[in-house]
Design a protein around this motif. Structure first.
Motif, mmCIF file in Angstrom:
data_model
loop_
_atom_site.group_PDB
_atom_site.id
_atom_site.type_symbol
_atom_site.label_atom_id
_atom_site.label_comp_id
_atom_site.label_asym_id
_atom_site.label_seq_id
_atom_site.Cartn_x
_atom_site.Cartn_y
_atom_site.Cartn_z
ATOM 1 N N ALA A 1 -2.672 5.913 -4.322
ATOM 2 C CA ALA A 1 -3.803 4.830 -4.521
ATOM 3 C C ALA A 1 -4.677 5.161 -5.774
ATOM 4 C CB ALA A 1 -4.471 4.667 -3.476
ATOM 5 N N ARG A 2 -4.826 6.289 -5.974
ATOM 6 C CA ARG A 2 -5.702 6.704 -7.264
ATOM 7 C C ARG A 2 -5.159 6.242 -8.387
ATOM 8 N NH1 ARG A 2 -7.484 12.692 -7.636
ATOM 9 N NH2 ARG A 2 -5.440 13.138 -7.940
ATOM 10 N N ARG A 3 -3.942 6.624 -8.571
ATOM 11 C CA ARG A 3 -3.155 6.189 -9.942
ATOM 12 C C ARG A 3 -3.079 4.538 -9.910
ATOM 13 N NH1 ARG A 3 1.441 9.696 -12.402
ATOM 14 N NH2 ARG A 3 0.147 11.511 -12.755
ATOM 15 N N ARG A 4 -2.574 3.929 -8.785
ATOM 16 C CA ARG A 4 -2.579 2.443 -8.944
ATOM 17 C C ARG A 4 -3.681 1.631 -9.415
ATOM 18 N NH1 ARG A 4 0.698 2.332 -3.435
ATOM 19 N NH2 ARG A 4 2.540 3.758 -4.191
ATOM 20 N N LEU A 5 -4.743 2.151 -8.621
ATOM 21 C CA LEU A 5 -6.157 1.752 -8.762
ATOM 22 C C LEU A 5 -6.617 1.872 -9.852
ATOM 23 C CD1 LEU A 5 -7.312 2.039 -4.977
ATOM 24 C CD2 LEU A 5 -6.242 -0.108 -5.878
ATOM 25 N N GLU A 6 -6.532 3.005 -10.603
ATOM 26 C CA GLU A 6 -6.955 3.226 -11.861
ATOM 27 C C GLU A 6 -6.387 2.424 -12.975
ATOM 28 O OE1 GLU A 6 -9.481 5.384 -12.416
ATOM 29 O OE2 GLU A 6 -9.435 4.961 -14.740
ATOM 30 N N VAL A 7 -5.033 2.336 -12.921
ATOM 31 C CA VAL A 7 -4.305 1.368 -13.666
ATOM 32 C C VAL A 7 -4.854 -0.161 -13.607
ATOM 33 C CG1 VAL A 7 -1.960 0.101 -14.098
ATOM 34 C CG2 VAL A 7 -2.057 2.597 -13.835
#
Lengths: 146, 318, 363
Positions: A88-94
């Protein structure tokens, strides 16, 4: 409860918060049980895990007229499903980087980690976020959504 | 380029026995366009062309087939450097099997964009076109005209990093560069980003109002292989309505954007095929810019890479 | 027929006059393409080039509300239990100015479907009844034009209310219908001279002569049916992307979808363009899709235009505008498909499965 100043008629805003079942929803629930005051403009949607969040959910929420979207899950390392929030962290950061390019103020989007015991942290976060959105005012919409 | 073309024909003839067909290019409607050609026998090789107008990314024509017929059918594919990145990405995702592909690499010195020349002159009134002395020379009814290549090639060609295909079986050697004035990668996006979010919102709203939802961008994308099962077509859940207004078109393009994050190789096919000239590849190239910035990852470079959104590092901080 | 002359300098006045209390749509340039747009101050009229999309939206818009609905709650009930419907096709008078004769003629082909004696479509009918078409002789047909092969011509009057022909210093206006004759009776028009008429004739003749391509479509109806299973279809459809461009830019394609788009307790039942190129077009509720293959969908477009429609209405469902050829990202040329030798001579061959295997063609 005093609702006159929270029901901001003139500057009505809507905030959608996706909270994971195991931590952040518990945190918000604990805040409620402790009778901590929370802004009424927030609509909470309980989800199984922040890793379940498809970046299209916040986009759809904006598309439907949400003025702010908040996503919160367990702290990294504490995910109920071990690693959901890492993804989630990666997706939401993107997504956070992508929103301004499509014309959505990145301040309208936030993701955070709140555990089930962090009722006060939740209250502080959601109050501050709501205040921010209130400052920004209603989001620009493609068409008037009734 | 004529030399490249004749050598290419020879190579294609050699592999015809091994494959079901070879996907290449043939002459298009005008001297400035080329279109796909499916070659199954030596006679059809005569129609094969290769020049500076062969823009279509042929990787699109193998994106789904391999799962089903690749088992017993091997196909040949002519790839330019940038097209090959789509192939690499498809190999990485397990959509294609390497052993079922014969990749013929062709040299590319920048492809002429039909959309760009349409703004300069009428391609239908062109009798002859060639690239010579760093210029595009065309014969029009009113005489010969020439244009700077920088003004007529695709944006992607102005910062091309992969003129030579990364994975090939046969490479046709030839001119790789016209020494175009190189621009910074995705400079057009950087320029656009100077605008405030509110201005960008209006910019995209105006673009999406033009969209007729013909789905050409999706179908032309080598990486959009859900095709018949696209989220944009579902009624339940109701991601978007059938109305072709900015609101619903926005959602359609977001569905595509969120599905190519960290995968888009920037081939600009979506933009090339758009019938209403939406600068749509900017959206998808932007997602790749983000993944490069955050995860130092460039899609379509190595078969063994893992797409950045399918993995994580425990201790990363943003 | 009434003939009049409109001097070039009165064109703007005419457009302003026509846009008064009416909706006026004109071909205008925006960036590099010509689109039909509402007439207004910052609209750059372009009468010389072919528009990217056709003019059919005036009579057959891409999105059209058929009815609005709202659920209402009666006091005793906890659930919404009453539906209020609203449905009133009301259309403003609309004029399309400067469309090509082929585009104007396309309306007659749409009429056959939508204004059929037994099942006239009230929505289309309301729009069509309020529509006036002022077309302009196509003085410079393009390389992709083939109107003369499908029963039209660059100066075809069929379907137009007025046909304009650009000549020296202005336009020769021919009033074709009553509606058209009323418009050219306006003071802006002058009486035409013999010279005007001769010039217009010359323009028309030149235009017709420049169209050298003549497709032999004799018996194509039957030939297409005889070749239904011809293996050639797999070859022809191979480059097709199965997008909807060809059908959306087409002035005669008229298939639609009807959906209910609801938000909260209210919504609209809308009609939107659909395309035979999409798999969803024929997908049945059971999950079966009679046209699951790309090849089948590709073939449908040609069969409908040149076989099914002619067998019902006696005309081709094509006006030869060439837009599908221009916009196709895979370079598929409708003329080539119609010219293809087996299709042309009619030598039925069974489709060989495996040349491109069937699955490959499926998308």
């Amino acid at each position: 409860m005093d609702i006159s100043n929270t029901l901001d008629q003139k500057n009505g805003i809507k905030i959608v918060a996706f909270l994971c079942n195991w931590c952040s929803y518990g945190g918000a629930d604990a805040a409620g049980t402790a009778r901590l005051k929370q802004p009424p403009q927030v609509r909470i949607i309980r989800i199984p895990c922040s890793g379940w969040i498809n970046p299209l959910y916040p986009l759809k929420a904006f598309n439907e007229g949400a003025d702010g979207v908040l996503i919160s899950g367990c702290h990294p390392g504490d995910c109920h499903y071990a690693e959901g929030n890492y993804y989630a962290r990666r997706r939401l950061e993107v997504l956070g980087h992508f929103l301004p390019f499509m014309g959505i103020d990145p301040q309208r989007f936030r993701y955070s980690w709140i555990s089930a015991t962090e009722a006060q942290e939740w209250q502080a976060l959601i109050t501050e976020f709501t205040e921010k959105i209130r400052e920004l005012g209603p989001i620009k919409k493609h068409v008037e959504v009734s | 380029m004529k030399e490249v073309e004749s050598r290419l024909k020879e190579e294609v003839k050699k592999i015809l026995d091994e494959v079901a067909y070879v996907v290449g290019y043939q002459e298009g409607l005008t001297p400035l366009s080329a279109r796909p050609l499916f070659i199954r026998n030596p006679k059809e090789v005569d129609r094969l062309v290769y020049n500076d107008f062969c823009a279509p990314n042929l990787a699109n024509y193998v994106k789904k087939s391999d799962q089903k017929i690749g088992i017993d059918q091997k196909v040949g594919l002519i790839v330019k450097g940038c097209d090959c990145r789509s192939v690499v990405q498809l190999l990485q995702e397990g959509i294609l099997k390497r052993e079922n592909l014969i990749l013929i690499g062709v040299p590319c010195r920048g492809m002429i964009s039909f959309k760009k020349i349409e703004k300069l002159f009428d391609p239908l009134e062109t009798y002859l076109a060639e690239v010579r002395d760093k210029k595009l020379k065309v014969h029009l009814a009113q005489g010969e005209e020439s244009y700077h290549l920088e003004d007529v090639v695709f944006e992607k060609c102005l910062w091309c990093e992969t003129r030579e295909p990364l994975v090939v079986d046969i490479m046709i050697q030839g001119p790789l560069s016209l020494e175009l004035e190189q621009k910074e990668k995705d400079f057009d996006i950087v320029e656009l980003e100077q605008k405030e979010p509110a201005e960008l919102f209006d910019f995209w709203t105006a673009q999406f109002e033009k969209c007729i939802r013909c789905y050409a961008c999706r179908n032309a994308c080598p990486l959009c292989y859900c095709q018949d099962n696209c989220l944009a077509d579902t009624r339940q859940p109701h991601w978007l309505g059938q109305q072709t207004d900015a609101l619903n078109n926005f959602m359609y393009h977001m569905i595509r954007a969120m599905h190519v994050v960290g995968r888009c190789t920037g081939c600009q096919e979506c933009e090339r095929v758009c019938p209403v000239d939406i600068p749509i590849s900017k959206i998808f190239r932007k997602t790749s810019m983000i993944t490069q910035q955050l995860f130092d990852y460039i899609p379509g470079m190595k078969v063994e890479d893992v797409p950045p959104l399918l993995t994580f590092k425990k201790d990363e901080k943003f | 027929m009434t003939l009049k002359f409109l001097p070039s300098e009165r064109l703007q006045d005419l457009l302003e006059e026509l846009s008064r209390n009416r909706k006026l749509i004109v071909p205008a340039k925006s960036e590099a393409m010509i689109l039909f747009q509402d007439f207004g101050e910052d609209v750059h009229l372009d009468l010389a080039n072919l528009s990217r999309l056709s003019a059919k939206e005036a009579a057959f818009p891409q999105t059209e509300t058929l009815l609005s609905f709202g659920y209402e709650k009666e006091t005793e009930s906890s659930e919404p239990n009453k539906v209020a419907l609203q449905c009133e096709p009301k259309e403003k008078e609309t004029i399309v100015f400067g469309l090509r004769p082929c585009d104007a003629r396309a309306h007659l082909l749409l009429d056959k479907v939508y204004l059929d004696d037994r099942y006239p479509d009230p929505y289309y009918g309301a729009r069509r009844g309020n529509l006036t078409l002022i077309s302009l002789t196509c003085a410079r047909p393009q390389k992709t034009c083939f109107c003369t092969s499908v029963g039209g011509s660059p100066s075809d009057r069929e379907g137009s209310d007025i046909l304009l022909t650009q000549i020296e210093g202005g336009f020769l206006a021919e009033g074709v219908s009553e509606k058209g004759k009323n418009i050219i009776a306006l003071n802006l028009f002058q009486n035409s001279t013999q010279e005007n008429e001769e010039q217009a004739e010359a323009v028309k003749k030149r235009a017709a002569e420049s169209l050298t391509l003549a497709l032999d479509l004799n018996g194509i109806e039957k030939r297409l049916m005889d070749n239904f299973e011809n293996e050639l279809w797999s070859e022809l459809s191979a480059p097709c992307l199965n997008c909807g461009i060809c059908t959306y830019v087409c002035p005669t394609c008229h298939c639609f979808n009807i959906t209910d788009e609801q938000r909260g307790l209210s919504g609209q039942r809308i009609r939107t363009w659909d395309s035979c190129m999409y798999p969803l077009f024929t997908l049945e509720t059971s999950g079966h899709n009679p046209r699951s293959l790309k090849l089948q969908r590709f073939r449908q477009r040609f069969n409908h235009k040149f076989s099914y429609y002619p067998s019902l209405y006696g005309e081709f469902l094509c006006v030869g505008c060439g837009r599908c050829i221009l916009s196709c990202p895979a370079g598929i040329d409708i003329r080539e498909v119609l010219k293809e030798s087996p299709m042309h001579r009619g030598a039925p061959r069974r489709m060989k499965i495996g040349l491109f295997s069937r699955e490959h063609l499926e998308r």
